[in-house]
Design a protein around this motif. Structure first.
Motif, PDB file in Angstrom:
ATOM      1  N   GLY A 125      63.022 -73.573 -46.067  1.00 42.17           N
ATOM      2  CA  GLY A 125      61.669 -73.298 -45.613  1.00 42.17           C
ATOM      3  C   GLY A 125      60.617 -73.684 -46.632  1.00 42.17           C
ATOM      4  N   ALA A 126      60.895 -73.389 -47.912  1.00 36.85           N
ATOM      5  CA  ALA A 126      59.921 -73.732 -48.954  1.00 36.85           C
ATOM      6  C   ALA A 126      59.720 -75.239 -49.039  1.00 36.85           C
ATOM      7  CB  ALA A 126      60.392 -73.183 -50.297  1.00 36.85           C
ATOM      8  N   ILE A 127      60.816 -75.988 -48.972  1.00 40.15           N
ATOM      9  CA  ILE A 127      60.701 -77.441 -48.991  1.00 40.15           C
ATOM     10  C   ILE A 127      60.020 -77.930 -47.721  1.00 40.15           C
ATOM     11  CG2 ILE A 127      61.987 -79.600 -49.073  1.00 40.15           C
ATOM     12  CD1 ILE A 127      61.925 -78.135 -51.705  1.00 40.15           C
ATOM     13  N   GLY A 128      60.279 -77.256 -46.604  1.00 39.57           N
ATOM     14  CA  GLY A 128      59.607 -77.624 -45.368  1.00 39.57           C
ATOM     15  C   GLY A 128      58.100 -77.530 -45.485  1.00 39.57           C
ATOM     16  N   VAL A 129      57.620 -76.458 -46.105  1.00 40.67           N
ATOM     17  CA  VAL A 129      56.178 -76.318 -46.333  1.00 40.67           C
ATOM     18  C   VAL A 129      55.673 -77.464 -47.189  1.00 40.67           C
ATOM     19  CG1 VAL A 129      54.413 -74.888 -47.417  1.00 40.67           C
ATOM     20  CG2 VAL A 129      56.228 -73.815 -46.068  1.00 40.67           C
ATOM     21  N   ALA A 130      56.415 -77.781 -48.250  1.00 39.53           N
ATOM     22  CA  ALA A 130      55.995 -78.851 -49.151  1.00 39.53           C
ATOM     23  C   ALA A 130      55.970 -80.196 -48.433  1.00 39.53           C
ATOM     24  CB  ALA A 130      56.939 -78.912 -50.357  1.00 39.53           C
ATOM     25  N   LEU A 131      56.939 -80.444 -47.568  1.00 36.30           N
ATOM     26  CA  LEU A 131      56.978 -81.706 -46.841  1.00 36.30           C
ATOM     27  C   LEU A 131      55.803 -81.833 -45.882  1.00 36.30           C
ATOM     28  CD1 LEU A 131      60.812 -81.874 -46.081  1.00 36.30           C
ATOM     29  CD2 LEU A 131      59.541 -83.415 -47.572  1.00 36.30           C
ATOM     30  N   LEU A 132      55.480 -80.760 -45.181  1.00 28.78           N
ATOM     31  CA  LEU A 132      54.342 -80.804 -44.262  1.00 28.78           C
ATOM     32  C   LEU A 132      53.033 -80.959 -45.014  1.00 28.78           C
ATOM     33  CD1 LEU A 132      55.394 -78.009 -41.733  1.00 28.78           C
ATOM     34  CD2 LEU A 132      55.376 -80.475 -41.335  1.00 28.78           C
ATOM     35  N   GLU A 133      52.901 -80.262 -46.135  1.00 27.54           N
ATOM     36  CA  GLU A 133      51.668 -80.361 -46.924  1.00 27.54           C
ATOM     37  C   GLU A 133      51.494 -81.758 -47.492  1.00 27.54           C
ATOM     38  OE1 GLU A 133      49.038 -80.524 -50.233  1.00 27.54           O
ATOM     39  OE2 GLU A 133      51.225 -80.697 -50.421  1.00 27.54           O
ATOM     40  N   ALA A 134      52.589 -82.354 -47.964  1.00 31.86           N
ATOM     41  CA  ALA A 134      52.512 -83.695 -48.530  1.00 31.86           C
ATOM     42  C   ALA A 134      52.120 -84.715 -47.469  1.00 31.86           C
ATOM     43  CB  ALA A 134      53.848 -84.072 -49.158  1.00 31.86           C
ATOM     44  N   ALA A 135      52.657 -84.575 -46.266  1.00 25.65           N
ATOM     45  CA  ALA A 135      52.300 -85.499 -45.187  1.00 25.65           C
ATOM     46  C   ALA A 135      50.823 -85.363 -44.841  1.00 25.65           C
ATOM     47  CB  ALA A 135      53.156 -85.230 -43.965  1.00 25.65           C
ATOM     48  N   HIS A 136      50.329 -84.131 -44.789  1.00 25.26           N
ATOM     49  CA  HIS A 136      48.912 -83.906 -44.476  1.00 25.26           C
ATOM     50  C   HIS A 136      48.015 -84.494 -45.561  1.00 25.26           C
ATOM     51  CE1 HIS A 136      45.298 -81.897 -43.071  1.00 25.26           C
ATOM     52  NE2 HIS A 136      45.122 -81.429 -44.289  1.00 25.26           N
ATOM     53  N   ARG A 137      48.373 -84.256 -46.812  1.00 23.87           N
ATOM     54  CA  ARG A 137      47.541 -84.745 -47.929  1.00 23.87           C
ATOM     55  C   ARG A 137      47.485 -86.265 -47.950  1.00 23.87           C
ATOM     56  NH1 ARG A 137      50.046 -85.299 -52.517  1.00 23.87           N
ATOM     57  NH2 ARG A 137      51.455 -83.579 -51.996  1.00 23.87           N
ATOM     58  N   ARG A 138      48.542 -86.918 -47.583  1.00 23.48           N
ATOM     59  CA  ARG A 138      48.589 -88.374 -47.634  1.00 23.48           C
ATOM     60  C   ARG A 138      48.140 -89.027 -46.335  1.00 23.48           C
ATOM     61  NH1 ARG A 138      53.505 -89.690 -51.665  1.00 23.48           N
ATOM     62  NH2 ARG A 138      53.112 -91.810 -50.943  1.00 23.48           N
ATOM     63  N   GLY A 139      47.771 -88.211 -45.357  1.00 25.99           N
ATOM     64  CA  GLY A 139      47.315 -88.758 -44.094  1.00 25.99           C
ATOM     65  C   GLY A 139      48.416 -89.375 -43.257  1.00 25.99           C
ATOM     66  N   LEU A 140      49.650 -88.889 -43.406  1.00 27.48           N
ATOM     67  CA  LEU A 140      50.788 -89.426 -42.675  1.00 27.48           C
ATOM     68  C   LEU A 140      51.126 -88.513 -41.499  1.00 27.48           C
ATOM     69  CD1 LEU A 140      53.036 -90.409 -45.705  1.00 27.48           C
ATOM     70  CD2 LEU A 140      51.505 -91.895 -44.395  1.00 27.48           C
ATOM     71  N   GLY A 141      51.509 -89.108 -40.399  1.00 27.86           N
ATOM     72  CA  GLY A 141      51.818 -88.340 -39.203  1.00 27.86           C
ATOM     73  C   GLY A 141      53.305 -88.146 -38.999  1.00 27.86           C
ATOM     74  N   ILE A 142      53.640 -87.148 -38.193  1.00 20.32           N
ATOM     75  CA  ILE A 142      55.029 -86.743 -37.960  1.00 20.32           C
ATOM     76  C   ILE A 142      55.299 -86.783 -36.468  1.00 20.32           C
ATOM     77  CG2 ILE A 142      56.547 -84.714 -37.982  1.00 20.32           C
ATOM     78  CD1 ILE A 142      55.375 -84.064 -40.739  1.00 20.32           C
ATOM     79  N   SER A 143      56.474 -87.293 -36.104  1.00 24.69           N
ATOM     80  CA  SER A 143      56.878 -87.254 -34.696  1.00 24.69           C
ATOM     81  C   SER A 143      57.521 -85.916 -34.365  1.00 24.69           C
ATOM     82  CB  SER A 143      57.841 -88.398 -34.395  1.00 24.69           C
ATOM     83  OG  SER A 143      59.028 -88.292 -35.173  1.00 24.69           O
ATOM     84  N   SER A 144      58.417 -85.463 -35.215  1.00 22.31           N
ATOM     85  CA  SER A 144      59.056 -84.166 -35.037  1.00 22.31           C
ATOM     86  C   SER A 144      59.538 -83.674 -36.387  1.00 22.31           C
ATOM     87  CB  SER A 144      60.211 -84.238 -34.030  1.00 22.31           C
ATOM     88  OG  SER A 144      61.076 -85.307 -34.325  1.00 22.31           O
ATOM     89  N   PHE A 145      59.691 -82.365 -36.481  1.00 21.86           N
ATOM     90  CA  PHE A 145      60.018 -81.713 -37.751  1.00 21.86           C
ATOM     91  C   PHE A 145      60.937 -80.543 -37.454  1.00 21.86           C
ATOM     92  CE2 PHE A 145      59.160 -77.948 -40.313  1.00 21.86           C
ATOM     93  CZ  PHE A 145      59.325 -78.399 -41.618  1.00 21.86           C
ATOM     94  N   ALA A 146      61.921 -80.331 -38.332  1.00 20.25           N
ATOM     95  CA  ALA A 146      62.796 -79.169 -38.211  1.00 20.25           C
ATOM     96  C   ALA A 146      63.170 -78.674 -39.592  1.00 20.25           C
ATOM     97  CB  ALA A 146      64.056 -79.502 -37.421  1.00 20.25           C
ATOM     98  N   SER A 147      63.023 -77.377 -39.785  1.00 21.60           N
ATOM     99  CA  SER A 147      63.519 -76.715 -40.984  1.00 21.60           C
ATOM    100  C   SER A 147      64.462 -75.627 -40.500  1.00 21.60           C
ATOM    101  CB  SER A 147      62.368 -76.126 -41.803  1.00 21.60           C
ATOM    102  OG  SER A 147      62.856 -75.461 -42.943  1.00 21.60           O
ATOM    103  N   VAL A 148      65.775 -75.842 -40.686  1.00 18.44           N
ATOM    104  CA  VAL A 148      66.772 -75.101 -39.914  1.00 18.44           C
ATOM    105  C   VAL A 148      67.416 -73.951 -40.677  1.00 18.44           C
ATOM    106  CG1 VAL A 148      67.268 -77.119 -38.497  1.00 18.44           C
ATOM    107  CG2 VAL A 148      68.603 -76.718 -40.570  1.00 18.44           C
ATOM    108  N   GLY A 149      66.960 -73.670 -41.898  1.00 18.66           N
ATOM    109  CA  GLY A 149      67.488 -72.511 -42.603  1.00 18.66           C
ATOM    110  C   GLY A 149      68.979 -72.611 -42.863  1.00 18.66           C
ATOM    111  N   ASN A 150      69.744 -71.665 -42.339  1.00 24.86           N
ATOM    112  CA  ASN A 150      71.174 -71.602 -42.626  1.00 24.86           C
ATOM    113  C   ASN A 150      71.992 -72.658 -41.887  1.00 24.86           C
ATOM    114  OD1 ASN A 150      70.380 -69.402 -44.073  1.00 24.86           O
ATOM    115  ND2 ASN A 150      71.660 -67.912 -43.001  1.00 24.86           N
ATOM    116  N   ARG A 151      71.363 -73.379 -40.971  1.00 24.54           N
ATOM    117  CA  ARG A 151      72.026 -74.490 -40.286  1.00 24.54           C
ATOM    118  C   ARG A 151      73.355 -74.069 -39.669  1.00 24.54           C
ATOM    119  NH1 ARG A 151      75.594 -77.673 -41.972  1.00 24.54           N
ATOM    120  NH2 ARG A 151      75.314 -77.263 -44.176  1.00 24.54           N
TER     121      ARG A 151
END
Length: 929
Positions: free
Chosen positions: A360-386
């Motif tokens: 989850g923590a890395i998921g937040v970082a990945l979303l924040e980095a995409a927003h800061r760089r102006g990059l878009g996402i098609s889909s995202f999943a942060s699955v925890g214990n998988r």
């Protein structure tokens, strides 16, 4: 297992306790389906029928059922028969018959059942199935004919008679993999495209996780673009809510069962002890998927792991898939029906990146980095214990998703490394896959991850081999993840590794040039336009570089204009650099708009020519923003730009090699191969007392073969080990040398001295008896006795380059072929290359050339080149051996002296073990960890 439409079901044996379920199931089958099964009207099952179909010996008669929500939806049965078609206890044929409820036909149920009943039959010595099908039962005929098995078909008395061998073929495995791909992709698609979402645990407290999830889902639904599809329906559920409660404008239900319409996705944020009840209600309501945000599962210890397994079993039994538990959530930016079933407060911008992570923590970082760089996402999943849905499932989906152009992964563990390699390799041939792998040095797993014991100790070198062979781009950090991903998404793949560096700073150009050399690229001399360069100067220089046929990629370098009227920065208050028009602006951020325009024009030209263009800059904040609409990546350091380009170069090279390999790569036919004789040797070795005793030892049942057996086994594959004869005393050594012929070597073979010439344990170039006797006395005195040192005499090998070849079977990955130069390069520097088995001729050629010390093989500093053809053939033979004989756990050849003509194998060790289980070759099944 997963069905064709992405739903889940369970396959299990039919037992006498299932009589009631069988009768209920049969009542739900149409008269036509019953007629197709029994070739006559058969409205109901008699008591005798029920007993027959529920009582099996599970050897000669086996029945399996597909179960959803504790109800049968399909059955299959085989009966062993003899050559005349009569019941038998010893025959190798069996009659097989299926029955699928009409409501579940077309979901791939019968195809999955065929895979499983065939596997069960093979385990019990059955080699062929027979089936009789009415011609009008086209669906069942298609199940058999599409399975990919070797078939024989005939038509007699109005009935189609089918016979097919159960031995898996390349075609049947391909069919199985294709079905697996469709089912897993569809299961993820169902999660990402719900028509309605319920948040279970939506709280009146504004800071509660459930309330945050409800707001996120609502905010995501509000971003719909008004397409043809109905907007997302959102529901809130709270067991303790008073009647008439509303949260954020959404009526709150006390149970999901109170919601009048269908619910496709449920987001669960209730305490762990309340999750089973919530899941049961979701199953009863027909929910298709769950996002379980609740923590308190495997990450907490053994009891939590038991709760996690129970959660997955409960969900799958009801036909549902699970994201989580302990998940951050799921996001789709589909403009017609966006979904934000996550703890992210804002829906990311729409774009081409598919993003998966396990934290989850890395998921937040990945979303924040995409927003800061102006990059878009098609889909995202942060699955925890998988525990259920994994990265492999999302890879299957992204392979088919036209909105996903680049896949970005943050992985901490592998649930099924073999499968990951297979899926990623197929995906990477069409779309880049970029990965950050955590825990690469410690080998530790985050608490809660569902990983088989065989995959817990994956060495980082093994992971590298997986990624390399699958075409996966491995990076070190999240910053580098997006650096590489942005270039791969926005620019053409480079046709080669020749780089032009053009810009307005000689120093920055030199730094970029040096970084290219360090990354293995081939940069030209930097073109310095000086700090006074105008946009027109950039335009001309960039056009010239792009048009040069000797250039494959262009890196533009830029610094703020210095000393030019109207654009020169000046020292502001406190000695700070500031722009004259904005003295209070703390960011330098200045650039010439004409330079930006020139770069944008060059970007269009670069796309036309199929060459990437990227920018490395210092202290510029405006220019990257100007370039964003043109898709030109900008990096605030030359090292970052070069690393991203190097990743693109390597990926493009892999793509080209894969395309060529489809036409040219092969596993050559080799002479002197006696697979049957080798298998007999292995079986005999595994039946010895030593092998039986080895099974009780810590670390498993691996048995090291004696030297004579090792040589005999390798010889069955045309691998000749230079013979050695024991030399426990001088006289024996002299007789051994006379037998082998001079010149000889005398060396110690005791385990603590093997391959340790630095300890003085080897004497070479012994051309006669006096020298041999003297050497024997020296080693006897130096090593504490000839017997303790286990001295042997061996005929001297021709001079050449000492190498080491190995093959090791990793239980999680399979056999891995390794190559390096013997001694310090491999042992001290880790200069070893790896490939997965079976290796092709192109694989072994690349293996030999990949190690950093490879120039020693090809005539370094005027030395004579050695016989790499013989070396590559030896690698192919080792690959073939471990591929043919799965009982061979490891092969070590050291040293292998490669001479200008031929080679000599001076040492060999083979370890064997009972046949390992290959879960990736069996019928499709979901993980039960």
């Amino acid at each position: 297992m997963l069905l064709r439409d992405g739903g889940t079901a369970r396959i299990r044996p039919i037992t006498p306790a299932d009589a009631g379920r069988l009768v209920e199931f049969y009542e739900q089958v149409s008269d036509q389906s019953k007629y197709f099964r029994f070739f006559a009207p058969y409205p109901r099952l008699s008591d005798k029928d029920v007993r027959r179909f529920t009582h099996h010996d599970f050897v000669n008669r086996v029945g399996l059922a597909v179960v959803v929500r504790d109800r049968f939806i399909a059955t299959v049965r085989y009966d062993r028969i003899d050559a005349d078609g009569r019941p038998s206890d010893t025959g190798t044929d069996a009659e097989v018959a299926f029955l699928v409820q009409d409501a579940h036909q077309g979901r791939g149920v019968a195809s999955a059942l065929l895979e499983h009943i065939a596997a069960v039959a093979q385990e019990r010595g059955i080699r062929r199935f027979q089936a009789e099908v009415l011609p009008e039962n086209r669906k069942m005929v298609k199940v058999f004919t599409d399975a990919g098995y070797t078939q024989h078909r005939s038509f007699t008395d109005g009935v189609v008679h089918l016979e097919f061998d159960l031995e898996p073929t390349a075609a049947s495995l391909a069919v199985m993999r294709a079905r697996e791909h469709r089912a897993e992709a569809r299961s993820v698609q169902r999660l990402l495209t719900p028509r309605s979402v319920a948040v279970i645990g939506a709280s009146r407290h504004p800071q509660h996780v459930g309330r945050a999830l409800l707001r996120a889902v609502l905010a995501g639904a509000a971003g719909a673009g008004g397409g043809d599809r109905e907007p997302l329906t959102v529901h809130a559920v709270n067991h303790h809510a008073p009647p008439g409660t509303e949260l954020d404008g959404v009526p709150v239900h006390r149970s999901i069962l109170e919601i009048p319409g269908p619910v496709d996705l449920a987001v669960i944020a209730v305490p762990a002890n309340a999750v089973p009840e919530a899941v049961a209600e979701c199953g009863a309501h027909g929910v298709q998927g769950l996002v379980v945000v609740t923590a308190g599962y495997a990450e907490t210890g053994p009891e939590g792991r038991d709760r996690q397994r129970a959660l997955v079993r409960q969900a799958r039994a009801a036909g549902m898939r699970v994201i989580g538990p302990n998940a951050f959530g799921l996001i789709s930016t589909d403009p017609d029906r966006p979904v934000n079933a996550s703890l992210a407060p804002v829906l990311p911008a729409r774009g081409g990146f598919g993003v998966f992570c396990q934290s989850g923590a890395i998921g937040v970082a990945l979303l924040e980095a995409a927003h800061r760089r102006g990059l878009g996402i098609s889909s995202f999943a942060s699955v925890g214990n998988r525990a259920d849905v994994s990265g492999n499932d999302f890879l299957q989906y992204w392979a088919e998703d036209p909105a996903t152009e680049v896949v970005l992964l943050y992985l901490e563990s592998f649930g099924n490394p073999r499968k990951f390699t297979r899926i990623a390799r197929r995906l990477a041939q069409a779309k880049p896959v970029v990965v950050v792998k955590g825990a690469r040095h410690t080998g530790s797993l985050p608490p809660g991850h569902a990983v088989p014991a065989t995959a817990t100790g994956l060495k980082d070198a093994t992971v590298d081999a997986l990624f390399q062979q699958a075409g996966v781009t491995r990076v070190e950090t999240i910053t580098e993840l997006y650096d590489a991903g942005e270039l791969l998404a926005l620019q053409p793949l480079p046709p080669g590794d020749r780089v032009a560096v053009v810009g307005n700073s000689d120093s920055l150009g030199l730094l970029t040039h040096d970084a290219c050399l360090s990354a293995g690229l081939r940069p030209g001399t930097p073109v310095d336009l000086t700090t006074a360069a105008t946009g027109e100067n950039f335009r001309i220089a960039l056009d010239t570089a792009l048009a040069d046929p000797a250039v494959d990629a262009v890196i533009a370098v830029a610094i703020p204009p210095i000393g030019t009227q109207g654009w020169g920065p000046a020292l502001g208050a406190g000695g700070r650099i500031a722009h004259p028009d904005r003295p209070d602006d703390p960011d330098l951020g200045t650039d010439d708009p004409e330079i930006g325009a020139a770069l944008l024009d060059a970007g269009e030209r670069a796309r036309e020519l199929g060459k990437p263009l990227l920018l490395a800059h210092l202290a510029l904040t405006d220019l990257p923003n100007r370039l964003r609409p043109g898709g030109i990546p900008a990096y605030p350091a030359p090292e970052r730009a070069v690393r991203a380009l190097a990743h693109a170069v390597h990926y493009a090279d892999w793509r080209r090699r894969m395309a060529a390999a489809e036409e040219t790569a092969r596993v050559p036919e080799l002479d002197r191969i006696d697979e049957a004789g080798a298998r007999t040797l292995v079986e005999a070795a595994l039946s010895t007392r030593a092998a039986v005793a080895a099974r009780t030892q810590p670390g498993g049942a691996r048995l090291t073969l004696p030297d004579a057996d090792t040589a005999a086994l390798l010889a069955r594959y045309g691998i000749d080990v230079s013979p050695t004869l024991p030399a426990p005393d001088e006289e024996t050594a002299v007789r051994a040398a006379a037998t082998l012929g001079y010149p000889v070597a005398l060396k110690a073979t005791a385990p603590h001295l093997r391959h340790r010439p630095d300890l003085g344990s080897v004497r070479l170039d012994l051309t006669g008896e006096p020298g041999l006797r003297r050497a024997h006395r020296e080693l006897d005195a130096l090593l504490g006795g000839a017997a303790q040192a286990e001295l042997v005499v061996q005929r001297l090998a021709p001079r050449g380059v000492d190498t080491v070849i190995g093959a090791t079977v990793d239980p999680a990955v399979g056999a891995i072929l390794s190559f390096g130069l013997a001694g310090a390069p491999a042992e001290l520097l880790g200069d070893v290359a790896h490939r997965l088995v079976p290796a092709t001729d192109q694989d072994v050629a690349g293996l030999v050339r990949e190690v950093r010390a490879a120039p020693l093989l090809f005539g370094w500093r005027g030395a004579e080149a050695v016989d790499t053809d013989a070396l590559e053939e030896l690698l192919l033979r080792v690959s073939r051996l471990v591929d043919d004989l799965p009982e061979v756990a490891s092969v070590d050849l050291e040293p292998v002296v490669v001479a200008p003509h031929g080679l000599a194998i001076l040492g060999a060790r083979v370890r064997i073990a009972p046949l390992p289980v290959r879960s990736d070759l069996g019928p499709r099944a979901m993980s039960t960890l």
